[in-house]
Scaffold this motif. Structure first.
Motif, PDB file in Angstrom:
ATOM      1  N   GLN A  22       0.811  -1.224   0.000  1.00 36.92           N
ATOM      2  CA  GLN A  22       0.000   0.000   0.000  1.00 36.92           C
ATOM      3  C   GLN A  22       0.847   1.279   0.000  1.00 36.92           C
ATOM      4  O   GLN A  22       0.400   2.328   0.429  1.00 36.92           O
ATOM      5  CB  GLN A  22      -0.929  -0.009   1.221  1.00 36.92           C
ATOM      6  N   LYS A  23       2.059   1.147  -0.524  1.00 31.81           N
ATOM      7  CA  LYS A  23       2.946   2.314  -0.501  1.00 31.81           C
ATOM      8  C   LYS A  23       2.429   3.466  -1.359  1.00 31.81           C
ATOM      9  O   LYS A  23       2.830   4.611  -1.185  1.00 31.81           O
ATOM     10  CB  LYS A  23       4.351   1.911  -0.956  1.00 31.81           C
ATOM     11  N   TRP A  24       1.551   3.184  -2.307  1.00 32.28           N
ATOM     12  CA  TRP A  24       1.017   4.234  -3.197  1.00 32.28           C
ATOM     13  C   TRP A  24       0.069   5.182  -2.466  1.00 32.28           C
ATOM     14  O   TRP A  24      -0.208   6.272  -2.940  1.00 32.28           O
ATOM     15  CB  TRP A  24       0.302   3.582  -4.376  1.00 32.28           C
ATOM     16  N   LEU A  25      -0.432   4.767  -1.299  1.00 35.51           N
ATOM     17  CA  LEU A  25      -1.422   5.612  -0.612  1.00 35.51           C
ATOM     18  C   LEU A  25      -0.829   6.938  -0.150  1.00 35.51           C
ATOM     19  O   LEU A  25      -1.473   7.970  -0.212  1.00 35.51           O
ATOM     20  CB  LEU A  25      -2.007   4.854   0.583  1.00 35.51           C
ATOM     21  N   ARG A  26       0.416   6.895   0.331  1.00 37.09           N
ATOM     22  CA  ARG A  26       1.001   8.127   0.851  1.00 37.09           C
ATOM     23  C   ARG A  26       1.253   9.163  -0.243  1.00 37.09           C
ATOM     24  O   ARG A  26       0.852  10.320  -0.095  1.00 37.09           O
ATOM     25  CB  ARG A  26       2.282   7.850   1.634  1.00 37.09           C
ATOM     26  N   PRO A  27       1.880   8.788  -1.378  1.00 37.47           N
ATOM     27  CA  PRO A  27       2.016   9.780  -2.453  1.00 37.47           C
ATOM     28  C   PRO A  27       0.671  10.338  -2.909  1.00 37.47           C
ATOM     29  O   PRO A  27       0.559  11.539  -3.196  1.00 37.47           O
ATOM     30  CB  PRO A  27       2.686   9.001  -3.584  1.00 37.47           C
ATOM     31  N   LEU A  28      -0.344   9.486  -2.938  1.00 41.81           N
ATOM     32  CA  LEU A  28      -1.669   9.951  -3.354  1.00 41.81           C
ATOM     33  C   LEU A  28      -2.176  11.025  -2.390  1.00 41.81           C
ATOM     34  O   LEU A  28      -2.654  12.089  -2.799  1.00 41.81           O
ATOM     35  CB  LEU A  28      -2.642   8.771  -3.394  1.00 41.81           C
ATOM     36  N   ARG A  29      -2.036  10.738  -1.097  1.00 39.08           N
ATOM     37  CA  ARG A  29      -2.467  11.709  -0.082  1.00 39.08           C
ATOM     38  C   ARG A  29      -1.706  13.020  -0.254  1.00 39.08           C
ATOM     39  O   ARG A  29      -2.289  14.105  -0.206  1.00 39.08           O
ATOM     40  CB  ARG A  29      -2.184  11.112   1.316  1.00 39.08           C
ATOM     41  N   ARG A  30      -0.411  12.904  -0.507  1.00 39.90           N
ATOM     42  CA  ARG A  30       0.404  14.122  -0.645  1.00 39.90           C
ATOM     43  C   ARG A  30      -0.013  14.937  -1.855  1.00 39.90           C
ATOM     44  O   ARG A  30      -0.103  16.161  -1.779  1.00 39.90           O
ATOM     45  CB  ARG A  30       1.879  13.751  -0.792  1.00 39.90           C
ATOM     46  N   ILE A  31      -0.277  14.268  -2.945  1.00 38.62           N
ATOM     47  CA  ILE A  31      -0.671  15.007  -4.157  1.00 38.62           C
ATOM     48  C   ILE A  31      -1.984  15.739  -3.905  1.00 38.62           C
ATOM     49  O   ILE A  31      -2.101  16.938  -4.165  1.00 38.62           O
ATOM     50  CB  ILE A  31      -0.785  14.042  -5.362  1.00 38.62           C
ATOM     51  N   LEU A  32      -2.980  15.025  -3.349  1.00 41.80           N
ATOM     52  CA  LEU A  32      -4.274  15.646  -3.093  1.00 41.80           C
ATOM     53  C   LEU A  32      -4.123  16.833  -2.140  1.00 41.80           C
ATOM     54  O   LEU A  32      -4.677  17.909  -2.359  1.00 41.80           O
ATOM     55  CB  LEU A  32      -5.253  14.635  -2.502  1.00 41.80           C
ATOM     56  N   ALA A  33      -3.326  16.629  -1.087  1.00 41.56           N
ATOM     57  CA  ALA A  33      -3.140  17.684  -0.100  1.00 41.56           C
ATOM     58  C   ALA A  33      -2.479  18.911  -0.733  1.00 41.56           C
ATOM     59  O   ALA A  33      -2.883  20.049  -0.486  1.00 41.56           O
ATOM     60  CB  ALA A  33      -2.301  17.175   1.057  1.00 41.56           C
ATOM     61  N   LEU A  34      -1.477  18.654  -1.582  1.00 40.46           N
ATOM     62  CA  LEU A  34      -0.786  19.785  -2.198  1.00 40.46           C
ATOM     63  C   LEU A  34      -1.696  20.533  -3.167  1.00 40.46           C
ATOM     64  O   LEU A  34      -1.609  21.751  -3.295  1.00 40.46           O
ATOM     65  CB  LEU A  34       0.492  19.308  -2.906  1.00 40.46           C
ATOM     66  N   ARG A  83      -1.550  -2.012   7.815  1.00 38.11           N
ATOM     67  CA  ARG A  83      -2.269  -1.831   6.543  1.00 38.11           C
ATOM     68  C   ARG A  83      -3.514  -0.986   6.747  1.00 38.11           C
ATOM     69  O   ARG A  83      -4.088  -0.940   7.838  1.00 38.11           O
ATOM     70  CB  ARG A  83      -2.661  -3.199   5.968  1.00 38.11           C
ATOM     71  N   TYR A  84      -3.904  -0.318   5.648  1.00 38.15           N
ATOM     72  CA  TYR A  84      -5.140   0.467   5.644  1.00 38.15           C
ATOM     73  C   TYR A  84      -6.204  -0.455   5.081  1.00 38.15           C
ATOM     74  O   TYR A  84      -6.198  -0.790   3.898  1.00 38.15           O
ATOM     75  CB  TYR A  84      -4.955   1.684   4.748  1.00 38.15           C
ATOM     76  N   SER A  85      -7.105  -0.914   5.961  1.00 40.18           N
ATOM     77  CA  SER A  85      -8.017  -1.937   5.480  1.00 40.18           C
ATOM     78  C   SER A  85      -9.379  -1.806   6.128  1.00 40.18           C
ATOM     79  O   SER A  85      -9.561  -1.080   7.107  1.00 40.18           O
ATOM     80  CB  SER A  85      -7.437  -3.327   5.768  1.00 40.18           C
ATOM     81  N   ALA A  86     -10.330  -2.532   5.577  1.00 39.44           N
ATOM     82  CA  ALA A  86     -11.693  -2.495   6.090  1.00 39.44           C
ATOM     83  C   ALA A  86     -11.771  -3.204   7.425  1.00 39.44           C
ATOM     84  O   ALA A  86     -11.077  -4.180   7.677  1.00 39.44           O
ATOM     85  CB  ALA A  86     -12.623  -3.154   5.087  1.00 39.44           C
ATOM     86  N   VAL A 128      -3.807   0.882  17.060  1.00 39.74           N
ATOM     87  CA  VAL A 128      -3.741   2.228  16.485  1.00 39.74           C
ATOM     88  C   VAL A 128      -4.972   2.981  16.994  1.00 39.74           C
ATOM     89  O   VAL A 128      -6.092   2.505  16.843  1.00 39.74           O
ATOM     90  CB  VAL A 128      -3.756   2.174  14.951  1.00 39.74           C
ATOM     91  N   ASP A 129      -4.745   4.132  17.605  1.00 43.14           N
ATOM     92  CA  ASP A 129      -5.871   4.927  18.113  1.00 43.14           C
ATOM     93  C   ASP A 129      -6.506   5.667  16.934  1.00 43.14           C
ATOM     94  O   ASP A 129      -6.022   6.713  16.514  1.00 43.14           O
ATOM     95  CB  ASP A 129      -5.369   5.906  19.180  1.00 43.14           C
ATOM     96  N   THR A 130      -7.582   5.124  16.405  1.00 44.29           N
ATOM     97  CA  THR A 130      -8.173   5.710  15.192  1.00 44.29           C
ATOM     98  C   THR A 130      -8.816   7.067  15.451  1.00 44.29           C
ATOM     99  O   THR A 130      -9.078   7.816  14.531  1.00 44.29           O
ATOM    100  CB  THR A 130      -9.235   4.785  14.573  1.00 44.29           C
ATOM    101  N   SER A 131      -9.083   7.378  16.733  1.00 45.17           N
ATOM    102  CA  SER A 131      -9.664   8.693  16.997  1.00 45.17           C
ATOM    103  C   SER A 131      -8.633   9.792  16.753  1.00 45.17           C
ATOM    104  O   SER A 131      -8.973  10.938  16.539  1.00 45.17           O
ATOM    105  CB  SER A 131     -10.193   8.768  18.430  1.00 45.17           C
ATOM    106  N   ARG A 132      -7.335   9.425  16.808  1.00 43.17           N
ATOM    107  CA  ARG A 132      -6.297  10.430  16.579  1.00 43.17           C
ATOM    108  C   ARG A 132      -5.628  10.288  15.215  1.00 43.17           C
ATOM    109  O   ARG A 132      -4.989  11.218  14.728  1.00 43.17           O
ATOM    110  CB  ARG A 132      -5.235  10.339  17.667  1.00 43.17           C
ATOM    111  N   CYS A 133      -5.760   9.111  14.617  1.00 43.72           N
ATOM    112  CA  CYS A 133      -5.080   8.866  13.344  1.00 43.72           C
ATOM    113  C   CYS A 133      -5.631   9.781  12.263  1.00 43.72           C
ATOM    114  O   CYS A 133      -6.831   9.850  12.035  1.00 43.72           O
ATOM    115  CB  CYS A 133      -5.278   7.407  12.937  1.00 43.72           C
ATOM    116  N   VAL A 134      -4.719  10.535  11.591  1.00 41.83           N
ATOM    117  CA  VAL A 134      -5.173  11.426  10.527  1.00 41.83           C
ATOM    118  C   VAL A 134      -4.965  10.782   9.145  1.00 41.83           C
ATOM    119  O   VAL A 134      -4.909  11.479   8.127  1.00 41.83           O
ATOM    120  CB  VAL A 134      -4.486  12.811  10.599  1.00 41.83           C
ATOM    121  N   VAL A 135      -4.874   9.488   9.136  1.00 39.66           N
ATOM    122  CA  VAL A 135      -4.644   8.694   7.910  1.00 39.66           C
ATOM    123  C   VAL A 135      -3.653   9.338   6.939  1.00 39.66           C
ATOM    124  O   VAL A 135      -3.966   9.586   5.778  1.00 39.66           O
ATOM    125  CB  VAL A 135      -5.969   8.315   7.186  1.00 39.66           C
TER     126      VAL A 135
END
Lengths: 305, 519
Positions: free
Chosen positions: B4-16, B281-284, B260-267
């Motif tokens: 799932q390494k592609w998730l972080r670049p995706l987040r960065r692109i959207l954020a930027l 992993r980021y999963s259901a 993982v404390d999901t109440s604080r996790c900013v994904v």
């Protein structure tokens, strides 16, 4: 080698002449020699602004009488308000565009257009249609609401206005073409050429408290446009200078060209339907020896299209 | 190998993309952006979207629900890719890489529940006493927007003016200089203090502001406890190396307990990239974890109960303060509200003081209030006719307002919205005192509510027809009388009224079909 040397020599020669030429014309604006004219004033009527200008300027011998190749031209229309052309609050955009076109054809080095607007300037430039018209014909719009661009000048012949700040384009350009729109003015009665020049100074408020009419006349002793083109196509008859609606405007289809502001303003007053003697700044300017409002003493060319 | 390494670049692109959009919005000092475009990015901000939802008949009213659904589906994605403050923190933190002495390794920390929940409850309670006042000082979007307006925009304007003048000097007219914003101490220093607070917290513990103070973060954290997709540690692959924990922005990965404390996790997905074993992993998540249920603590419930009780009584405590006396005196006239804000009550109920209207006002007539609206009205927009006047055709402030505090008016509506009435003081007018021609007020009046009538010998004096006056302030701004106050000024309404349309009398058409000249 020979050819290269030739190119080099001719390039430096033309550079040198260009530099000499521009230096020679540096201060020509304020000490402007009036071009050799057959007519003191040309009045045109009954056509669209661009056509009226074409025949008016032709009667004066063409734009090349006023603009020499490479000269820097500044055009000062009235762009004070954020309203569309139909309202007659600003100078007609087709007229301004046509003047830019003639200047470019006469070989102007650059044509810049500005006004110190009342409403927010970017909105004025676009709503008036002048921004687009100028760019279309190769001129450029300059911000007239930037205080840093204004330079302090003294007005030796001024009676009460001794000093003011003027846009640097007025001081640095070779040719100034003043393009007012003829309209009613609640305070000054009428606004034409001389009143339009309030748009090249920075502090306008003191003019009101010092005496509006005298200040207008005083500034006219300092700033003398090379040519004045009065837009009398759509004339605001009341509620001026901003106007409320198109109902304030009458389509009168006039155009006046003159190198003399007093003559131009006097003729414009007549077209508007009032006597020049009733507009105080025209009287004061005449007294200061800036021209005559007695139109019957002038050599006028009248063209009805 | 992590799949799932592609998730972080995706987040960065959207954020930027989002951050770039906001930078463009606040760099638009020449008014080139269509306001609808601005709205795309401001309307997806949580607090504005909530306030807009309360407003009936709003096209964007559903966006708040969409943000809630997004959080329930995928966790606090909002905090990482939509919140401009959060994204700015990430960018600043990334820059800290160049300053190794300021860098720190993250470790698991307990959640600051004793700060974030009471703060959220107090904020909710304050809504009933001081309105949006307290929320406005903590809301991430409003704070970002104010920092952008008072810290970033002046620097941008200065820079672009230097460029413009340099360009003009070299004969290029590509860029035009723009007027510099007035310096407002309250606005500047409050924005600067907030910047320092957030930056200090960030140095100390990265996204601490988001997880301890930010009301939006706390609220979304309550939801993200139940999010469907979440970052989870898969025990079977994990060697408890702790690499994920070290890059966690929220200090919320507990490597000891593998939780993982999901109440604080900013994904932010930093952890996914750090793990070489595919253990995090980021999963259901198919069933609500027992952990989330157990985490409810009794003190929180007590707070909620007390809060409910207090809420019942709160309206009684609400401010009933009036706005400006109705006297027609210059000094006690009150403050004019922007067109579209209807009344001070409406403005206070809806405005989060993000000051975007002020940042994008083309005439600079909009300025932040100090105490003119009372203490709780600090930093709300007001009309300052010294700085400018309201352009008759302009409807920009309402169009960019993300909360509906300034309603989007059509040009037609705006032109009959009376925010006040002009008052003329003939005794101060220079036509009377100096006997000189003026008419500056009438000249600027878009409706000719201020018109000139014959006075004395060849002069004209202003006269006001208040029925068609909209209170734009053009007359007051243009009046050459200054000391101690103009001869004509706007007396604002507490509640905006409707002005009559200016009377239109056809000009008697001048016959011009002949070829004669009048000279």
């Amino acid at each position: 080698m020979k050819r290269r040397a030739f190119i080099r020599t001719s390039a430096s020669v033309s550079l040198a002449t260009g530099a000499l030429f521009s230096m020679g014309e540096w201060h020509s604006l304020l000490a402007a020699e009036t071009p050799n004219l057959a007519y003191d004033l040309v009045a045109v009527k009954n056509a669209v602004p661009a056509l009226m200008f074409d025949s008016g300027i032709a009667a004066l011998g063409g734009m090349k009488q006023y603009v020499k190749p490479g000269q820097r031209v500044v055009i000062k229309p009235n762009i004070a308000w954020d309203v569309p052309p139909e309202r007659g609050s600003n100078t007609n955009p087709e007229l301004v565009g046509q003047i830019v076109k003639h200047c470019m054809e006469a070989g102007a080095g650059e044509v810049k257009v500005f006004d110190h607007t009342c409403d927010e300037w970017t909105r004025c430039y676009s709503s008036s249609g002048i921004g687009d018209a100028v760019k279309k014909h190769g001129g450029s719009m300059v911000n007239g609401n930037d205080e840093k661009e204004y330079r302090s000048v003294s007005i030796p012949k001024g009676r009460i206005l001794k000093e003011t700040r003027v846009h640097r384009l007025i001081l640095e350009s070779d040719v100034l073409i003043n393009v007012p729109v003829l309209k009613n003015h609640g305070g000054a009665k009428l606004t034409v050429s001389m009143k339009n020049l309030m748009g090249v100074v920075w502090e306008r408020r003191p003019w009101h408290s010092m005496g509006l009419h005298q200040c207008i006349a005083d500034f006219s002793t300092f700033c003398k446009p090379t040519l004045n083109v009065v837009d009398g196509y759509r004339v605001m008859k009341k509620n001026g200078p901003r106007g409320v609606s198109e109902a304030d405007v009458a389509e009168m289809k006039y155009l006046i060209l003159s190198a003399n502001m007093v003559a131009a303003d006097a003729a414009a007053a007549k077209i508007f339907g009032i006597e020049p003697a009733d507009v105080q700044y025209i009287v004061l300017a005449e007294q200061a020896g800036l021209g005559t409002a007695k139109l019957d003493t002038l050599n006028i060319k009248r063209i009805a299209l | 190998m992590n799949t799932q390494k592609w998730l972080r670049p995706l987040r960065r692109i959207l954020a930027l993309v989002v951050l770039a959009a906001f930078i463009i919005i606040f760099s638009d000092v020449r008014g080139k952006l269509p306001s609808a475009w601005v709205g795309v990015f401001t309307s997806i901000q949580l607090v504005p979207s909530l306030l807009k939802m309360i407003l009936p008949l709003s096209l964007l009213s559903g966006l708040f629900l969409v943000l809630i659904a997004l959080t329930l589906l995928s966790g606090r994605v909002y905090c990482s890719v939509l919140c401009p403050l959060g994204i700015s923190m990430d960018v600043a933190n990334r820059m800290l890489r160049w300053m190794p002495f300021l860098r720190r390794k993250a470790r698991f920390k307990k959640a600051a529940n004793y700060v974030r929940y009471p703060l959220l409850i107090l904020l909710l309670l304050s809504l009933f006493s001081t309105g949006l006042f307290a929320l406005n000082w903590l809301d991430p979007y409003a704070n970002f927007s104010r920092m952008a307006t008072y810290l970033y925009q002046p620097v941008y304007i200065a820079g672009s003016n230097v460029l413009a003048h340099a360009a003009a000097h070299w004969g290029v007219a590509a860029l035009q200089a723009v007027p510099v914003n007035p310096f407002i101490p309250l606005a500047f220093f409050s924005a600067l203090s907030f910047l320092l607070l957030v930056f200090t917290l960030m140095l100390f513990r990265d996204r601490l502001y988001c997880n301890a103070i930010c009301p939006v973060g706390t609220f979304l954290g309550l939801l993200s406890r139940f999010s469907f997709f979440r970052v989870q540690i898969h025990k079977e692959n994990c060697s408890q190396c702790g690499a994920c924990q070290q890059v966690c922005k929220s200090d919320c990965i507990n490597i000891k307990n593998l939780t993982v404390d999901t109440s604080r996790c900013v994904v932010c997905y930093n952890c996914l990239g750090a793990c070489n074993a595919n253990a995090i992993r980021y999963s259901a998540q198919w069933k609500i974890s027992e952990k989330a249920v157990r985490q409810r603590d009794p003190s929180k419930r007590a707070f909620l109960k007390a809060g409910m009780l207090f809420m019942g009584a709160a309206p009684l405590l609400a401010e009933a303060k009036g706005h400006g006396a109705n006297a027609l005196c210059f000094w006690s006239r009150g403050v004019a509200l922007p067109p579209g804000s209807q009344s001070l009550k409406h403005l206070k109920d809806k405005c989060i003081a993000c000051n975007l209207c002020i940042a994008s006002c083309p005439t600079k007539v909009l300025q932040p209030a100090f105490l003119e609206y009372g203490f709780t009205g600090m930093m709300l927009p007001k009309m300052d006719f010294q700085k400018g006047y309201c352009n008759y055709e302009c409807t920009h402030c309402g169009a960019v307002c993300p909360t509906g505090a300034i309603l989007a008016l059509s040009a037609e509506e705006k032109k009959i919205t009376q925010i006040g009435k002009a008052e003329f003081r003939p005794g101060r007018c220079i036509v009377k005192t100096e006997g000189t021609a003026c008419g500056s007020c009438s000249e600027h009046c878009p409706t000719q509510a201020v018109h000139m009538v014959p006075y004395g010998d060849n002069l004209t004096l202003p006269e006001v027809n208040a029925d068609i006056c909209i209170g734009c302030g053009a007359c007051e701004h243009a009046c050459p009388v200054e000391d101690p106050h103009p001869a004509i000024f706007v007396v604002p309404h507490e509640v905006h009224q409707k002005a009559q349309l200016p009377k239109v009398e056809e000009t008697t058409e001048v016959k011009n079909d002949h070829d004669d000249f009048p000279f």
